[in-house]
Design an enzyme around this catalytic site. Sequence first.
Site, PDB file in Angstrom:
ATOM      1  N   GLY A 185       0.759  -1.137  -0.086  1.00 35.50           N
ATOM      2  CA  GLY A 185       0.024  -0.120  -0.146  1.00 35.50           C
ATOM      3  C   GLY A 185       0.876   1.460   0.063  1.00 35.50           C
ATOM      4  O   GLY A 185       2.082   1.080  -0.488  1.00 35.50           O
ATOM      5  N   ASN A 186       0.269   2.291   0.297  1.00 34.17           N
ATOM      6  CA  ASN A 186       1.128   3.682   0.398  1.00 34.17           C
ATOM      7  C   ASN A 186       0.303   4.541   1.447  1.00 34.17           C
ATOM      8  O   ASN A 186      -0.749   4.140   2.074  1.00 34.17           O
ATOM      9  CB  ASN A 186       1.345   4.368  -0.667  1.00 34.17           C
ATOM     10  CG  ASN A 186       0.001   4.650  -1.434  1.00 34.17           C
ATOM     11  OD1 ASN A 186      -0.781   5.559  -0.870  1.00 34.17           O
ATOM     12  ND2 ASN A 186      -0.358   3.864  -2.792  1.00 34.17           N
ATOM     13  N   TYR A 187       0.980   5.728   1.760  1.00 38.11           N
ATOM     14  CA  TYR A 187       0.351   6.604   2.808  1.00 38.11           C
ATOM     15  C   TYR A 187      -0.572   7.629   2.566  1.00 38.11           C
ATOM     16  O   TYR A 187      -0.931   8.192   3.510  1.00 38.11           O
ATOM     17  CB  TYR A 187       1.704   7.332   3.582  1.00 38.11           C
ATOM     18  CG  TYR A 187       2.863   6.535   4.129  1.00 38.11           C
ATOM     19  CD1 TYR A 187       2.610   6.022   5.093  1.00 38.11           C
ATOM     20  CD2 TYR A 187       4.111   6.514   3.330  1.00 38.11           C
ATOM     21  CE1 TYR A 187       3.704   5.115   5.692  1.00 38.11           C
ATOM     22  CE2 TYR A 187       4.982   5.702   3.827  1.00 38.11           C
ATOM     23  CZ  TYR A 187       4.813   4.915   5.243  1.00 38.11           C
ATOM     24  OH  TYR A 187       5.799   4.173   5.708  1.00 38.11           O
ATOM     25  N   ALA A 194      -3.301   7.689  -5.225  1.00 33.12           N
ATOM     26  CA  ALA A 194      -1.768   7.240  -5.154  1.00 33.12           C
ATOM     27  C   ALA A 194      -2.087   5.769  -5.721  1.00 33.12           C
ATOM     28  O   ALA A 194      -2.165   4.820  -4.716  1.00 33.12           O
ATOM     29  CB  ALA A 194      -1.087   7.406  -3.723  1.00 33.12           C
TER      30      ALA A 194
END
Length: 400
Positions: free
Chosen positions: A208-210, A278
Amino acid sequence: MLKGKKIVLGITGSIAAYKSCLIIRQLIKKEAEVQVVITPAGKEFITPITLSALTSKPVISEFFSQRDGTWHSHVDLGLWADAMLIAPATASTIGKMANGIADNMLITTYLSMKAPVFVAPAMDLDMYAHPSTQQNLNTLQAYGNHIIEPGTGFLASKLEGKGRMEEPENIVAALERFFAQRNSLKGKKVLITAGPTYEKIDPVRFIGNYSSGKMGFALAEECAERGAEVSLVCGPVSAVMQAKHPNIHRTDVESAREMYEACLQLFPSMDSAILCAAVADFTPCDVASEKIKRTGDEMVLRLKPNPDIAASLGQLKKDNQALVGFALETSHEETNAQAKLQKKNFDFIVLNSLRDVGAGFQTETNKVTIITADAKKEYPLKSKAEVAVDIINQLEAVMR
Ligand code: PMT
């Protein structure tokens, strides 16, 4: 823009109360109708006689008229108004508004208000900078109130020399801008992607990402405020991320593939799309059906590319559609953003860099540069809501 608008003007106990006369004069000059509601402390600074002479209406300050005992209905005022402006707003009033302490007519009117509320803080710098005031202002903003502060930009960056109420002409201009923009996207459909994507490795793990979704949600709220119908395709974000405006129609997805499919289906009926999510560029080649066990050895995860949503929409884009992308960079920012602008056939791209403090993932703020084929404009650090205003202004310019 203000002609015929009904404005409830709340006045509280600040030395800046004298400036409310100038606000009233300008509102009346622009043919707005003004009803003053004043706190007991406000009357220590300016007399109701002056205010009623300027507005041609009796000033409301008590729950019951002292003259004949008539009940002043804060509920009716809440329904009557097109906007409520509280100027000057003291730290005490801001605190009561944020916490629902309804001990005077102004706060009860605020709590019953159906129209948008604008707040122009006025106090000395120490009071303004105090964490409790800042927290209360943030709370009011989170409730959807519009904070009119001196100058432009974002709360924390403005603590130097601030606290003084914004000048009356700028307060009136903020109201005018608000009403001007309100219907500017009426009849338009906007697709917005927001948040991260999760790419499954096994039943318990993912790549995943932030991304929190804050920037994308701010864009969705701004488009909806301007009258657009918004399709918000949203990756996995925290439960606190809730779209407030009824014009926002949310589709929740998890992976880049799911986001791609939702966007491809929606895009043909849209007037524009803003791709703020994102999106993971890669996904595991295989998803394990059971939790992968530790063996003590190194583990190699093979990845394959995900579909590029932006590039696909860029290819499908018709002449009457606008496509806006983001570029999140860590180095060679402008060169990379320019390349994405062309490659993905965006009308413009919004560059944000993780090298700028307060910009990018999860923060309440962002610092962006908007780049078109032949121009670029850098903006200062602002709240994500304010950044959304700049982006949607640019979107409207290219949609014209
Ligand atoms: O959600 P927040 O916490 O508020 O953070 C906001 C943000 C930092 C996520 C946001 O401002 C932002 O920069 N979003 C884009 C992040 C990104 O993936 O940038 P990129 O440079 O990798 O991608 C370029 C563009 O292509 C983006 O518009 C992206 O949405 C799009 N893209 C990327 C990959 C892919 N497979 N499909 C895409 O559509």
